[in-house]
Scaffold this active site. Structure first.
Site, mmCIF file in Angstrom:
data_model
loop_
_atom_site.group_PDB
_atom_site.id
_atom_site.type_symbol
_atom_site.label_atom_id
_atom_site.label_comp_id
_atom_site.label_asym_id
_atom_site.label_seq_id
_atom_site.Cartn_x
_atom_site.Cartn_y
_atom_site.Cartn_z
ATOM 1 N N SER A 223 0.820 -1.183 0.000
ATOM 2 C CA SER A 223 0.000 0.000 0.000
ATOM 3 C C SER A 223 0.874 1.260 0.000
ATOM 4 O O SER A 223 1.714 1.408 -0.881
ATOM 5 C CB SER A 223 -0.937 -0.069 1.212
ATOM 6 N N ASP A 450 -8.875 -3.874 -6.122
ATOM 7 C CA ASP A 450 -8.346 -3.325 -4.881
ATOM 8 C C ASP A 450 -9.097 -2.040 -4.550
ATOM 9 O O ASP A 450 -9.195 -1.137 -5.376
ATOM 10 C CB ASP A 450 -6.843 -3.036 -5.043
ATOM 11 N N HIS A 478 -7.423 -5.773 -0.691
ATOM 12 C CA HIS A 478 -6.303 -4.834 -0.737
ATOM 13 C C HIS A 478 -4.992 -5.596 -0.617
ATOM 14 O O HIS A 478 -4.749 -6.257 0.392
ATOM 15 C CB HIS A 478 -6.452 -3.818 0.407
#
Length: 509
Positions: A223, A450, A478
């Site tokens: 991320s 995502d 995610h």
């Protein structure tokens, strides 16, 4: 029901900008990179020469230490920041390959907590056998001189402010809450507040690399951690080794575009949830179609905006907290059953289930205290990138484009992007492409649905990097590594253990 602790690991530890729902801007920073040669100046030599004093962490098999880095890289003589580091030694068998640094994202997620709670015990055994698993909490985060902004009761109030203002009075109240948040950070965070940029965190990682004795950095970033890793490769391409950038961010985009892109990502995830939900006889959003589910979700949010429902916590569940709870469950499809149950409960007049999801997302403990996740998130984001909007009028004008990106979440996420408008320290970064010329092959992983880091960001980052290799997971949730795809895990493991990236464009499901 899936525990909130498990949801915290899967959603929060790997979150980037889903935190924007609480008023934080979407992306991590995009600061202009200072010269790599600065790391060789005499002022930095003592930092690279330091010896870590490892000690027991109180967690079996893990060790902890404190790393010193300059508060201000332009003036190393101005003082230090102390950074928390943890490691677990390679277990063998096989030749040790060095250190593998991990970062779960945020910005604001504790890398040390992620290492001790998941990566150091849950990464594939063959990877842990060959690498010392290492983490450092970035400056301003968790155990590393954490940024503080509000008390627990103040944070409770902040999270309940109406994030979808319907008139001038409500928009003024929302803007005032952002000002109060920023003022609290300015008053309580001290000197570190202006020195928590992604560039500075990346330079800290190079000091750690040198202190650990590794010639090149090996790294898995999820991320926001992908932007941190890409920034490292930009600063130190010749010291970059095997970098896995999972759930990638696009460093070339300005804040408003990033926020809007992510808003669309949450809509994509919600539509996947809705399509799954309506197949179940007990779906609280109906059983006819995703369109019906979308309409019912929007209607329920409007109802909560007008009249919150009670919870067994003694706090009311209004639209803002309910939206946070729903978004929290978008990070991991394993949380969808929990969300169905929470929605059923809330639509029946008792909001504790959705409140629990929101509390987990915010890292609120049962005693009413919060971790510093939200504070660090804002501090890093607002340094790294100029604000999305100059004021409430610009936010209001942008609402239609956000609602087009997401009929369910658009209005609230447009207004949430207003927070950095009032930040007390000016941004030091700007959006720009990262090429990292001279770096070895860098593995970029993207998930097609995502919610927090839309797939097109992974495609863009892989194309920007001069040596980028794109690996695609066709699925929900995610990030992709370690989330159940043998195809993804096999490809990433081969890259980490053998240095062999998959074929560019490889797809897994």
């Amino acid at each position: 029901m899936k525990s909130s602790r498990l949801l915290r690991r899967s959603a929060l530890a790997l979150a980037v900008t889903g935190l924007l729902v609480s008023g934080c801007t979407a992306a991590g920073g995009h600061a202009a990179a200072p010269s790599q040669s600065a790391s060789g100046t005499a002022g930095l030599k003592p930092y690279y020469a330091q010896k870590l004093s490892w000690r027991s962490c109180g967690v079996p098999d893990f060790e902890c230490a404190t790393l010193k880095a300059p508060l201000d890289y332009a003036r190393p003589e101005a003082g230090d920041v102390k950074l928390a580091v943890s490691r677990v030694r390679a277990t063998g068998p096989g030749e040790r390959l060095g250190s593998l640094l991990v970062n779960p994202g945020g910005p604001g997620g504790s890398a040390v907590g992620y290492l001790q709670g998941y990566a150091g015990i849950g990464y594939p055994a063959q990877v842990r056998a060959r690498y010392d698993m290492v983490a450092v909490d970035p400056r301003g985060v968790a155990r590393s001189e954490p940024v503080e902004c509000l008390t627990g009761p103040q944070m409770d109030t902040y999270t309940q402010v109406d994030a979808t203002p319907d008139d001038a009075r409500e928009s003024a109240a929302l803007a005032a809450s952002f000002r109060s948040f920023a003022s609290g950070c300015e008053q309580r965070a001290g000197k570190v507040l202006s020195h928590v940029s992604t560039v500075e965190a990346a330079r800290d990682m190079d000091i750690l690399r040198g202190v650990l004795g590794d010639e090149r950095l090996t790294y898995v970033g999820a991320s926001y951690g992908t932007f941190l890793g890409a920034t490292y490769a930009e600063l130190f391409p010749q010291r970059t080794g095997r970098l896995v950038l999972d759930g990638a961010m696009d460093p070339s985009l300005p804040a408003r575009t990033l926020n809007r892109d992510q808003t669309a990502g949450f809509e994509t995830a919600f539509q996947a949830f809705a399509a799954d939900c309506v197949k179940a006889a007990d779906c609280p959003l109906g059983t006819k179609s995703p369109q019906e589910a979308t309409a019912r979700m929007r209607a329920f949010f409007r109802a909560l905006d007008a009249k919150p429902v009670p919870t067994d916590e003694g706090r009311e569940l209004g639209e803002s907290l309910a939206t946070t709870g729903v978004i929290a469950a978008m990070y991991d499809e394993a949380a969808w059953p929990q969300l169905r149950e929470a929605l059923t409960q809330a639509m029946g007049g008792e909001g504790s289930g959705l409140l629990a999801l929101a509390d987990s997302y915010y890292e609120r403990e049962a005693d009413g205290t919060y971790s510093n996740l939200m504070y660090a998130n804002a501090a890093v984001n607002c340094l790294d990138l100029p604000p999305a909007f100059a004021g409430p009028a610009e936010a209001e004008k942008a609402v239609p484009s956000f609602e087009k990106a997401s009929p369910v979440f658009g209005r609230g996420l447009a207004w949430a992007a207003l927070n950095c408008t009032y930040w007390p320290t000016p941004a030091t970064g700007r959006p720009h492409r990262i090429t990292a010329e001279g770096a070895p092959p860098l593995l970029v992983v993207g998930t097609t649905r995502d919610p927090a880091t839309p797939y097109k960001w992974a495609r863009s980052l892989a194309a920007q990097l001069s040596s980028g290799v794109l690996l695609t997971y066709d699925g929900d949730g995610h990030t992709a590594y370690g989330r159940g795809s043998d195809c993804i895990d096999t490809a990433v493991n081969a890259y980490l253990l053998e240095g062999t990236p998959p074929t560019d464009g490889k797809r897994c499901s």
